[in-house]
Design a protein around this motif. Structure first.
Motif, short mmCIF file in Angstrom:
data_model
loop_
_atom_site.label_atom_id
_atom_site.label_comp_id
_atom_site.label_asym_id
_atom_site.label_seq_id
_atom_site.Cartn_x
_atom_site.Cartn_y
_atom_site.Cartn_z
N ILE A 176 -8.03 -51.40 -1.57
CA ILE A 176 -7.45 -52.11 -0.43
C ILE A 176 -7.49 -51.25 0.82
N SER A 177 -7.03 -50.00 0.72
CA SER A 177 -6.90 -49.15 1.91
C SER A 177 -8.24 -48.69 2.46
N ILE A 178 -9.20 -48.34 1.62
CA ILE A 178 -10.46 -47.78 2.10
C ILE A 178 -11.32 -48.81 2.84
N PRO A 179 -11.55 -50.01 2.28
CA PRO A 179 -12.29 -51.00 3.08
C PRO A 179 -11.56 -51.39 4.37
N SER A 180 -10.23 -51.44 4.31
CA SER A 180 -9.46 -51.77 5.51
C SER A 180 -9.65 -50.71 6.58
N PHE A 181 -9.65 -49.44 6.18
CA PHE A 181 -9.88 -48.37 7.14
C PHE A 181 -11.29 -48.46 7.71
N GLU A 309 -14.60 -53.80 -9.53
CA GLU A 309 -15.87 -54.52 -9.60
C GLU A 309 -15.78 -55.87 -8.87
N GLU A 310 -14.64 -56.54 -9.01
CA GLU A 310 -14.46 -57.83 -8.34
C GLU A 310 -14.35 -57.65 -6.82
N VAL A 316 -19.96 -56.79 -0.80
CA VAL A 316 -21.38 -57.11 -0.66
C VAL A 316 -21.55 -58.27 0.32
N LYS A 317 -20.72 -59.29 0.20
CA LYS A 317 -20.80 -60.45 1.08
C LYS A 317 -20.44 -60.08 2.52
N GLU A 318 -19.47 -59.17 2.66
CA GLU A 318 -18.99 -58.82 4.00
C GLU A 318 -19.85 -57.78 4.70
N ALA A 324 -21.45 -51.68 0.67
CA ALA A 324 -20.59 -52.02 -0.46
C ALA A 324 -20.67 -50.95 -1.55
N ASN A 325 -21.88 -50.46 -1.82
CA ASN A 325 -22.03 -49.41 -2.83
C ASN A 325 -21.34 -48.12 -2.41
#
Length: 346
Positions: A176-181, A309-310, A316-318, A324-325
């Motif tokens: 949650i925190s890493i993609p948000s950052f 994984e989910e 990937v979509k965003e 994403a990787n």
């Protein structure tokens, strides 16, 4: 000066218990730490002090990280860690004369060092001296300090000061925190990428874990043996617990800190667009949700229910497969430290 509530009281500690607590709120980006700080900021028994060392950390002559960029504040050249520490000591002296509990919000800007990378060499720890510590004893009434930092101390600050703190470590599931950052920082500085020094520093939980363990070993020895369900210093707060179970988390903190929970705010007025337009970009972006809200917004998330994984499929979509990787690798690299700290959360 906070005294461990879970330690047998010596005569010296009995006297120290009358001194106001020094709550140190340690966090990293996108953990809902500013929500916790906002709730406590206006408590009548609290004296808030936020981001004391940020200028020294990002822009000062002893900066430990180079993520601040070229837009230095006017006083950046004078922002040594010693000067910031002296300013903090003056603030604490004034607040404690009024018997106020101090609430210090600082991310990991007190870290003595970050592990080196290919692009960032290991930098020496700035020298900071506690000018008030000569001849003093620690809160256990036994060990004398010379006002300097010991080799085991993971912060830049002297042992005599750090041992007076009652820490709150705020965490959130890395997925949650890493993609948000990443979303936030890319909207401000698109030239930054996942290999940047700033991203590495913001994501890592190595230093919070080391610091938590240091407090358990040197200040609160019974804490390490007490896992979730017990409220003891140092505290660990999960951002989603704060948002979804706010009353329980706030009540637990107030109980340990001996603060009246009726002084904690649960609603507030949104910040107007006109005011936000005059804020620095990073303030406006990182506080966007909080400033647009009028109270606690539940996230509906639980760390234990998140499947990396989910989440990666959504990235990937965003962002596409490459980003994403990299996000997935960053999340997985942090998980061990997150799970370690999460077992102690209230």
């Amino acid at each position: 000066m906070g005294v461990p509530s879970n330690t047998a009281a010596s005569p010296d500690m009995v006297a120290a218990k009358t001194a106001p607590l020094r709550i140190w709120h340690c966090s990293h980006p996108r953990t809902a730490s500013n929500v916790l700080a906002k709730q406590f900021r206006d408590h009548p028994k609290l004296a808030p002090k936020e981001y004391t060392f940020m200028t020294a950390f990002l822009y000062g002559p002893e900066r430990l990280d180079d993520q601040g960029g070229d837009k230095k504040p006017p006083d950046a050249d004078k922002a040594t860690f010693q000067n910031c520490f002296d300013e903090l000591q003056d603030f604490l002296a004034s607040a404690e004369q009024q018997e106020h509990v101090t609430f210090m919000l600082d991310p990991r800007v007190m870290a003595a060092k970050f592990p080196p990378t290919e692009s960032r060499p290991l930098k020496p720890c700035p020298k900071v001296v506690d000018r008030t510590a000569s001849g003093n004893q620690d809160s256990h009434g036994s060990v004398q300090y010379n006002g300097e930092r010991s080799k085991t101390n993971p912060s830049v600050l002297p042992d005599s000061f750090v041992r007076t703190l009652s820490p709150i470590f705020q965490i959130r599931h890395p997925a949650i925190s890493i993609p948000s950052f990443y979303r936030a920082i890319m909207s401000i500085t698109p030239e930054k990428d996942l290999d940047s020094q700033e991203f590495y520093t913001a994501c890592s939980l190595v230093w919070p874990r080391i610091t938590f363990d240091w407090f358990c070993e040197h200040v609160y020895p019974q804490r390490r043996e007490t896992l979730r369900g017990h409220t003891l210093w140092p505290l660990v707060v999960d951002g989603d617990d704060l948002l979804n179970e706010n009353e329980r988390v706030i009540t637990a903190i107030c109980s340990l800190a001996q603060l009246d929970p009726t002084g904690i705010v649960k609603t507030w007025n949104p910040i107007s667009e006109e005011i936000q337009q005059h804020q620095p970009d990073h303030v406006r972006r990182f506080l966007s949700t909080l400033q647009a809200s009028n109270g606690i917004i539940k996230s509906g998330l639980k760390g234990e229910d998140i499947v990396i994984e989910e989440e990666a499929k959504k990235w990937v979509k965003e962002f596409g497969h490459e980003i994403a990787n990299k996000l997935k690798e960053a999340v997985e690299a942090v998980m061990e430290d997150y799970l370690y700290l999460a077992q102690f959360r209230i």
